[in-house]
Design an enzyme around this catalytic site. Structure first.
Site, PDB file in Angstrom:
ATOM      1  N   SER A 142      67.177  31.738 -56.689  1.00 15.65           N
ATOM      2  CA  SER A 142      67.745  30.399 -56.481  1.00 15.65           C
ATOM      3  C   SER A 142      66.638  29.377 -56.731  1.00 15.65           C
ATOM      4  O   SER A 142      65.444  29.723 -56.679  1.00 15.65           O
ATOM      5  CB  SER A 142      68.230  30.292 -55.035  1.00 15.65           C
ATOM      6  OG  SER A 142      68.356  28.940 -54.636  1.00 15.65           O
ATOM      7  N   TYR A 155      67.583  30.612 -45.840  1.00 17.87           N
ATOM      8  CA  TYR A 155      67.991  30.889 -47.218  1.00 17.87           C
ATOM      9  C   TYR A 155      66.776  30.833 -48.148  1.00 17.87           C
ATOM     10  O   TYR A 155      66.590  31.712 -48.996  1.00 17.87           O
ATOM     11  CB  TYR A 155      69.067  29.885 -47.642  1.00 17.87           C
ATOM     12  CG  TYR A 155      69.679  30.173 -48.991  1.00 17.87           C
ATOM     13  CD1 TYR A 155      70.517  31.277 -49.166  1.00 17.87           C
ATOM     14  CD2 TYR A 155      69.432  29.357 -50.092  1.00 17.87           C
ATOM     15  CE1 TYR A 155      71.081  31.548 -50.414  1.00 17.87           C
ATOM     16  CE2 TYR A 155      69.989  29.621 -51.331  1.00 17.87           C
ATOM     17  CZ  TYR A 155      70.815  30.717 -51.489  1.00 17.87           C
ATOM     18  OH  TYR A 155      71.374  30.988 -52.726  1.00 17.87           O
TER      19      TYR A 155
HETATM   20  N1  LIG Z   1      76.706  29.175 -55.775  1.00 11.77           N
HETATM   21  C1  LIG Z   1      75.494  28.640 -55.832  1.00 11.77           C
HETATM   22  O1  LIG Z   1      75.329  27.406 -55.848  1.00 11.77           O
HETATM   23  C2  LIG Z   1      74.284  29.519 -55.917  1.00 11.77           C
HETATM   24  C3  LIG Z   1      73.066  28.962 -56.305  1.00 11.77           C
HETATM   25  C4  LIG Z   1      71.934  29.757 -56.397  1.00 11.77           C
HETATM   26  C5  LIG Z   1      72.018  31.100 -56.098  1.00 11.77           C
HETATM   27  N2  LIG Z   1      73.213  31.620 -55.720  1.00 11.77           N
HETATM   28  C6  LIG Z   1      73.225  33.056 -55.405  1.00 11.77           C
HETATM   29  O2  LIG Z   1      74.135  33.704 -56.268  1.00 11.77           O
HETATM   30  C7  LIG Z   1      74.708  34.825 -55.596  1.00 11.77           C
HETATM   31  C8  LIG Z   1      76.218  34.759 -55.673  1.00 11.77           C
HETATM   32  O3  LIG Z   1      76.655  33.541 -55.129  1.00 11.77           O
HETATM   33  P1  LIG Z   1      78.144  33.012 -55.290  1.00 11.77           P
HETATM   34  O4  LIG Z   1      78.022  31.541 -55.285  1.00 11.77           O
HETATM   35  O5  LIG Z   1      78.823  33.690 -56.399  1.00 11.77           O
HETATM   36  O6  LIG Z   1      78.735  33.484 -53.865  1.00 11.77           O
HETATM   37  P2  LIG Z   1      80.189  33.997 -53.414  1.00 11.77           P
HETATM   38  O7  LIG Z   1      80.212  33.845 -51.935  1.00 11.77           O
HETATM   39  O8  LIG Z   1      81.252  33.341 -54.229  1.00 11.77           O
HETATM   40  O9  LIG Z   1      80.107  35.530 -53.786  1.00 11.77           O
HETATM   41  C9  LIG Z   1      79.210  36.394 -53.144  1.00 11.77           C
HETATM   42  C10 LIG Z   1      79.832  37.763 -53.103  1.00 11.77           C
HETATM   43  O10 LIG Z   1      78.908  38.629 -52.429  1.00 11.77           O
HETATM   44  C11 LIG Z   1      79.641  39.417 -51.522  1.00 11.77           C
HETATM   45  N3  LIG Z   1      78.776  39.830 -50.419  1.00 11.77           N
HETATM   46  C12 LIG Z   1      78.274  39.065 -49.414  1.00 11.77           C
HETATM   47  N4  LIG Z   1      77.582  39.839 -48.559  1.00 11.77           N
HETATM   48  C13 LIG Z   1      77.641  41.098 -49.030  1.00 11.77           C
HETATM   49  C14 LIG Z   1      77.134  42.339 -48.569  1.00 11.77           C
HETATM   50  N5  LIG Z   1      76.442  42.427 -47.441  1.00 11.77           N
HETATM   51  N6  LIG Z   1      77.399  43.445 -49.305  1.00 11.77           N
HETATM   52  C15 LIG Z   1      78.119  43.377 -50.452  1.00 11.77           C
HETATM   53  N7  LIG Z   1      78.639  42.233 -50.930  1.00 11.77           N
HETATM   54  C16 LIG Z   1      78.402  41.108 -50.226  1.00 11.77           C
HETATM   55  C17 LIG Z   1      80.762  38.515 -51.034  1.00 11.77           C
HETATM   56  O11 LIG Z   1      81.838  39.260 -50.467  1.00 11.77           O
HETATM   57  C18 LIG Z   1      81.147  37.791 -52.309  1.00 11.77           C
HETATM   58  O12 LIG Z   1      82.132  38.486 -53.027  1.00 11.77           O
HETATM   59  C19 LIG Z   1      74.146  34.792 -54.170  1.00 11.77           C
HETATM   60  O13 LIG Z   1      73.040  35.664 -54.107  1.00 11.77           O
HETATM   61  C20 LIG Z   1      73.703  33.359 -54.009  1.00 11.77           C
HETATM   62  O14 LIG Z   1      72.651  33.231 -53.072  1.00 11.77           O
HETATM   63  C21 LIG Z   1      74.345  30.873 -55.622  1.00 11.77           C
END
Ligand SMILES: NC(=O)c1ccc[n+]([C@@H]2O[C@H](COP(=O)([O-])OP(=O)(O)OC[C@H]3O[C@@H](n4cnc5c(N)ncnc54)[C@H](O)[C@@H]3O)[C@@H](O)[C@H]2O)c1
Length: 258
Positions: A142, A155
C-alpha cells in the site's frame, strides 16, 4: 495465439472481492487456472462464477490466511493436484486510528491477517516453488508501506511489513528462480473502501468519498482492473528482470503530494 499464462496456476488470497476478484478475472483472461482463496466458500464463489463466465478454469477454497493449519490443509490439497506457478498475497484488512485509538486486539488482528497471513501462505508455497525451481510472488502492499498514513497506525505497520517481507523474500529465493515484488496502490474503489466509509462516516459518506478520491493528485480512486493490469505485467515474461521491487500505483499520491 496462445495466452500469456496458458498452463500456469495462480493462487490468489482474498480472491472473493475487490482487487483480488479483478486479479482472478485478469489471470483467467490471460489463460491461467485460478485458485481462489477467501474466508468463505460463498465469498470465493462470486468470483468463481465470473471466472466461469469467461470460460476460465478455477478452484475455490474457504481459508482464513491467519490460520496456519487451515492454510497447510488447503495448500496440501492444491499442490496434490497442481503446481503453483504464481502466488498473489492479496488478502488484507483495514483499521482506522492513531496509536491511542488502536487497541492491542486491533493491532494483533491486523498483524494476524496482513503479516502472518502472508507468512503462512508464502511459507507453504515457497517450499513448493523451490522444488519447481521457479515461481512468482506478488504481495499487495500500500502507499501506507513507504510513507505511512495519518490515522492508520496498525494498517501502516502491517503494510510496512509487507514491503520489507517482499525485499527479504526476493533476496532469499533469487537463486531458486523465484521473483518477488509488491504493489502499493493508493485508494482503489472496492468494497474495502465502501465498507470503511459506511462504518466510519455513516452521516457524510459522499463527502468522504470525494475527499478520499481527491487525496490522489490525479483526482480519483483507482479501478481494481488497473491494479490487476499491473499484476498481470509483473507476472509475465516481459517482467522477467524485475524482482525485489515495489510499484506504487497511486495517481501521484506519494510523489506529487510532497
Ligand atoms: N482498496 C484500497 O484502497 C487498497 C489500497 C491499497 C492496498 N489495498 C490492499 O489490497 C488488498 C485487497 O483490498 P480490497 O480493497 O480488494 O479489499 P476487499 O475487502 O474488497 O477484499 C479483501 C478480500 O480479502 C478477504 N479476506 C480478508 N481477511 C481474510 C483472511 N483472513 N483470509 C482470507 N481472506 C481474507 C475478504 O473476505 C475479501 O474478499 C488488501 O490487502 C488491501 O490492504 C487496498
Amino acid at each position: 495465439m496462445s495466452k500469456k499464462l496458458e498452463g500456469k496456476t495462480v493462487l490468489v488470497t482474498g480472491g472473493g472481492s475487490g482487487i483480488g476478484q479483478s486479479i482472478c478475472l485478469r489471470m483467467a483472461q490471460d489463460g491461467a487456472r485460478v485458485i481462489i482463496l477467501d474466508l468463505t466458500q460463498e465469498a470465493a464463489a462470486i468470483t468463481a462464477e465470473k471466472v466461469s463466465d469467461l470460460g476460465g478454469e478455477f478452484e475455490v477454497y474457504a481459508c482464513d490466511v491467519a490460520n496456519s493449519s487451515q492454510v497447510s490443509q488447503v495448500l496440501n490439497e492444491v499442490t496434490n493436484k497442481h503446481s503453483i506457478d504464481i502466488l498473489i498475497n492479496n488478502a488484507g484488512v483495514a483499521h482506522v486510528g492513531n496509536i491511542e485509538n488502536t487497541s492491542e486486539e486491533d493491532l494483533d488482528r491486523l498483524y494476524a491477517v496482513n503479516v502472518k497471513g502472508l507468512y503462512n501462505v508464502t511459507l507453504g508455497v515457497v517450499r513448493f516453488m523451490k522444488s519447481q525451481g521457479a515461481g512468482i510472488i506478488i504481495n499487495m502492499a500500500s502507499i501506507a508501506s513507504s510513507v505511512g498514513l495519518a490515522d492508520r497506525f496498525a494498517y501502516s505497520m502491517s503494510k510496512g511489513a509487507v514491503l520489507s517481507m517482499t525485499m527479504s523474500l526476493a533476496k532469499d529465493y533469487l537463486s531458486d528462480g523465484i521473483r518477488c515484488n509488491c504493489i502499493s496502490p493508493g485508494r482503489v474503489h472496492t468494497p474495502f473502501v465502501d465498507n470503511f466509509i459506511a462504518k466510519n462516516y455513516p452521516d457524510n459518506g459522499e463527502e468522504m468519498f470525494d475527499k478520499l478520491s481527491k487525496s490522489q493528485p490525479i483526482g480519483r480512486m483507482a479501478k481494481p482492473e488497473e491494479i490487476a493490469g499491473l499484476v498481470a505485467y509483473l507476472c509475465s515474461e516481459e517482467a522477467a528482470f524485475i524482482t525485489g521491487s515495489n510499484y506504487p500505483i497511486d495517481g501521484g499520491f506519494i510523489t506529487l503530494n510532497s
